[in-house]
Structures are given as structure tokens and as C-alpha cells.
Motif scaffolding. Structure first.
Motif, PDB file in Angstrom:
ATOM      1  N   ALA A 154     -71.742  62.268 -12.267  1.00 13.99           N
ATOM      2  CA  ALA A 154     -72.674  61.156 -12.068  1.00 13.99           C
ATOM      3  C   ALA A 154     -73.631  60.979 -13.240  1.00 13.99           C
ATOM      4  CB  ALA A 154     -73.452  61.324 -10.766  1.00 13.99           C
ATOM      5  N   THR A 155     -73.120  61.160 -14.458  1.00 13.36           N
ATOM      6  CA  THR A 155     -73.918  60.973 -15.664  1.00 13.36           C
ATOM      7  C   THR A 155     -73.778  59.538 -16.145  1.00 13.36           C
ATOM      8  OG1 THR A 155     -73.541  63.261 -16.292  1.00 13.36           O
ATOM      9  CG2 THR A 155     -74.254  61.785 -18.032  1.00 13.36           C
ATOM     10  N   GLN A 156     -74.881  58.951 -16.582  1.00 20.29           N
ATOM     11  CA  GLN A 156     -74.869  57.598 -17.136  1.00 20.29           C
ATOM     12  C   GLN A 156     -74.188  57.614 -18.494  1.00 20.29           C
ATOM     13  OE1 GLN A 156     -76.383  54.592 -15.802  1.00 20.29           O
ATOM     14  NE2 GLN A 156     -75.170  53.692 -17.420  1.00 20.29           N
ATOM     15  N   MET A 157     -73.177  56.771 -18.677  1.00 17.28           N
ATOM     16  CA  MET A 157     -72.435  56.682 -19.930  1.00 17.28           C
ATOM     17  C   MET A 157     -72.879  55.441 -20.680  1.00 17.28           C
ATOM     18  SD  MET A 157     -70.514  59.335 -19.789  1.00 17.28           S
ATOM     19  CE  MET A 157     -69.214  59.133 -20.973  1.00 17.28           C
TER      20      MET A 157
ATOM     21  N   ILE B 253     -67.981  54.159 -29.894  1.00 16.28           N
ATOM     22  CA  ILE B 253     -67.570  55.287 -29.068  1.00 16.28           C
ATOM     23  C   ILE B 253     -68.343  55.260 -27.756  1.00 16.28           C
ATOM     24  CG2 ILE B 253     -66.866  56.795 -30.968  1.00 16.28           C
ATOM     25  CD1 ILE B 253     -69.532  58.252 -30.668  1.00 16.28           C
ATOM     26  N   GLU B 254     -67.784  55.932 -26.752  1.00 20.34           N
ATOM     27  CA  GLU B 254     -68.467  56.062 -25.469  1.00 20.34           C
ATOM     28  C   GLU B 254     -68.894  57.515 -25.300  1.00 20.34           C
ATOM     29  OE1 GLU B 254     -67.941  54.732 -20.841  1.00 20.34           O
ATOM     30  OE2 GLU B 254     -66.188  55.501 -21.875  1.00 20.34           O
ATOM     31  N   THR B 255     -70.162  57.708 -24.949  1.00 22.35           N
ATOM     32  CA  THR B 255     -70.713  59.039 -24.744  1.00 22.35           C
ATOM     33  C   THR B 255     -71.849  58.934 -23.724  1.00 22.35           C
ATOM     34  OG1 THR B 255     -71.643  60.965 -25.865  1.00 22.35           O
ATOM     35  CG2 THR B 255     -72.295  58.822 -26.699  1.00 22.35           C
ATOM     36  N   THR B 256     -72.493  60.057 -23.431  1.00 24.57           N
ATOM     37  CA  THR B 256     -73.610  60.018 -22.486  1.00 24.57           C
ATOM     38  C   THR B 256     -74.826  59.384 -23.152  1.00 24.57           C
ATOM     39  OG1 THR B 256     -74.377  62.216 -23.114  1.00 24.57           O
ATOM     40  CG2 THR B 256     -72.778  62.080 -21.301  1.00 24.57           C
ATOM     41  N   VAL B 257     -75.748  58.890 -22.358  1.00 26.99           N
ATOM     42  CA  VAL B 257     -76.918  58.186 -22.890  1.00 26.99           C
ATOM     43  C   VAL B 257     -77.794  59.089 -23.763  1.00 26.99           C
ATOM     44  CG1 VAL B 257     -79.034  56.966 -22.255  1.00 26.99           C
ATOM     45  CG2 VAL B 257     -76.912  56.429 -21.098  1.00 26.99           C
ATOM     46  N   PRO B 258     -78.132  60.322 -23.345  1.00 29.25           N
ATOM     47  CA  PRO B 258     -78.955  61.158 -24.242  1.00 29.25           C
ATOM     48  C   PRO B 258     -78.275  61.463 -25.581  1.00 29.25           C
ATOM     49  CG  PRO B 258     -78.977  62.069 -22.036  1.00 29.25           C
ATOM     50  CD  PRO B 258     -77.956  60.974 -22.042  1.00 29.25           C
ATOM     51  N   LYS B 259     -76.954  61.691 -25.555  1.00 24.61           N
ATOM     52  CA  LYS B 259     -76.235  61.927 -26.811  1.00 24.61           C
ATOM     53  C   LYS B 259     -76.239  60.665 -27.665  1.00 24.61           C
ATOM     54  CE  LYS B 259     -73.011  65.362 -25.063  1.00 24.61           C
ATOM     55  NZ  LYS B 259     -71.609  65.583 -24.678  1.00 24.61           N
ATOM     56  N   ALA B 260     -76.081  59.511 -27.039  1.00 20.79           N
ATOM     57  CA  ALA B 260     -76.083  58.245 -27.775  1.00 20.79           C
ATOM     58  C   ALA B 260     -77.442  57.997 -28.423  1.00 20.79           C
ATOM     59  CB  ALA B 260     -75.719  57.095 -26.847  1.00 20.79           C
TER      60      ALA B 260
ATOM     61  N   VAL C 233     -75.233  50.337 -25.387  1.00 17.10           N
ATOM     62  CA  VAL C 233     -75.012  49.529 -24.188  1.00 17.10           C
ATOM     63  C   VAL C 233     -74.577  50.469 -23.070  1.00 17.10           C
ATOM     64  CG1 VAL C 233     -73.695  47.651 -23.154  1.00 17.10           C
ATOM     65  CG2 VAL C 233     -74.310  47.552 -25.566  1.00 17.10           C
ATOM     66  N   ARG C 234     -75.341  50.545 -22.014  1.00 20.13           N
ATOM     67  CA  ARG C 234     -74.991  51.418 -20.890  1.00 20.13           C
ATOM     68  C   ARG C 234     -73.810  50.829 -20.140  1.00 20.13           C
ATOM     69  NH1 ARG C 234     -79.981  54.613 -19.087  1.00 20.13           N
ATOM     70  NH2 ARG C 234     -81.268  54.441 -20.942  1.00 20.13           N
ATOM     71  N   THR C 235     -72.860  51.701 -19.756  1.00 25.43           N
ATOM     72  CA  THR C 235     -71.621  51.181 -19.189  1.00 25.43           C
ATOM     73  C   THR C 235     -71.396  51.574 -17.739  1.00 25.43           C
ATOM     74  OG1 THR C 235     -70.422  53.064 -20.091  1.00 25.43           O
ATOM     75  CG2 THR C 235     -70.450  51.064 -21.391  1.00 25.43           C
ATOM     76  N   ARG C 236     -71.294  52.845 -17.436  1.00 29.90           N
ATOM     77  CA  ARG C 236     -70.861  53.263 -16.106  1.00 29.90           C
ATOM     78  C   ARG C 236     -71.470  54.603 -15.751  1.00 29.90           C
ATOM     79  NH1 ARG C 236     -66.357  57.061 -16.590  1.00 29.90           N
ATOM     80  NH2 ARG C 236     -65.960  57.407 -18.800  1.00 29.90           N
ATOM     81  N   ILE C 237     -71.266  55.001 -14.519  1.00 33.54           N
ATOM     82  CA  ILE C 237     -71.640  56.336 -14.060  1.00 33.54           C
ATOM     83  C   ILE C 237     -70.359  57.170 -14.066  1.00 33.54           C
ATOM     84  CG2 ILE C 237     -72.597  57.686 -12.166  1.00 33.54           C
ATOM     85  CD1 ILE C 237     -74.693  55.849 -13.206  1.00 33.54           C
TER      86      ILE C 237
END
Length: 116
Positions: free
Chosen positions: A107-110, A34-41, A98-102
Motif C-alpha cells: 500500500a505504498t504510493q507510487m 520511471i516509476e518508483t515510490t514517492v519518497p524515492k522520487a 506525477v503520483r500514479t497508484r497505490i
């Protein structure tokens, strides 16, 4: 300051945070990525590691422990019967981030979080 504080609050109440992590875990078990924000991940990683460790034995008690956290029969069954046995001999490190995009809106890191 949050020196040595045990977890991320994610700007939510405790019940909302508990529901959020359970729902993210169910989605991750069903889709395996799944794709989510970095802190949630990062919080989901901690949550999933504990669930997989509980589910690794595969007995009835592990089914009950996992179901108490997830409240989803299909996700619990898939975790205990399919996913956890793959990691039975492994001592942690079941997921990867794995960090993907902004994200364009705020402008949150996903990041993608998936099973190893």
C-alpha cells in the motif's frame, strides 16, 4: 525528530542510499521516465536537478563531475550531450513527479518521475 534535516534516509545506510540514487538516475536518463515510490522520487528529483545543472555547461569538467556521481559512461554521455543542453536556459525545474497508484503489496504510493 527531523526538524530541518537535509535529506530522506530511505531506511538505508549512506552507501546503499548513494548507490540507489545513482542507479535510479541512470535508469531515468536511459528511459527518461520511471516509476518508483514517492519518497524515492522526491530524493531523485533533488539528485537529478543537481546533476543537470552541473552537466549544462557541456565541457570536459562537467563530464567528469557527472561521471563521478553516476559511474556510467553511456548515461553520462547522454545526459551531457542530449538532455542537459535542452535545459541550458532554464533555472531549475527539470523533472516532474506525477503520483500514479497505490502498490498492492504494501500500500505504498507510487509515482512517475520524468523530464519536463
Amino acid at each position: 525528530m527531523r526538524h530541518k534535516h537535509g535529506y530522506r534516509k530511505l531506511s538505508r545506510t549512506s552507501s546503499h542510499r548513494k548507490a540507489l540514487l545513482a542507479n535510479l538516475a541512470i535508469c531515468m536518463i536511459e528511459r527518461e521516465k520511471i516509476e518508483t515510490t514517492v519518497p524515492k522520487a522526491k530524493e531523485l528529483k533533488r539528485y537529478m536537478e543537481k546533476l543537470i545543472t552541473k552537466a549544462a555547461s557541456g565541457d570536459l569538467n562537467s563530464h567528469r563531475l557527472v561521471f563521478a556521481s553516476l559511474q556510467s559512461k553511456t548515461a553520462t554521455n547522454k545526459l551531457v550531450t542530449e538532455i542537459a543542453p535542452k535545459y541550458a536556459e532554464r533555472n531549475g525545474g527539470y523533472t516532474s513527479i506525477v503520483r500514479t497508484r497505490i502498490r498492492r503489496g504494501d500500500a505504498t504510493q507510487m509515482a512517475y518521475i520524468s523530464f519536463v
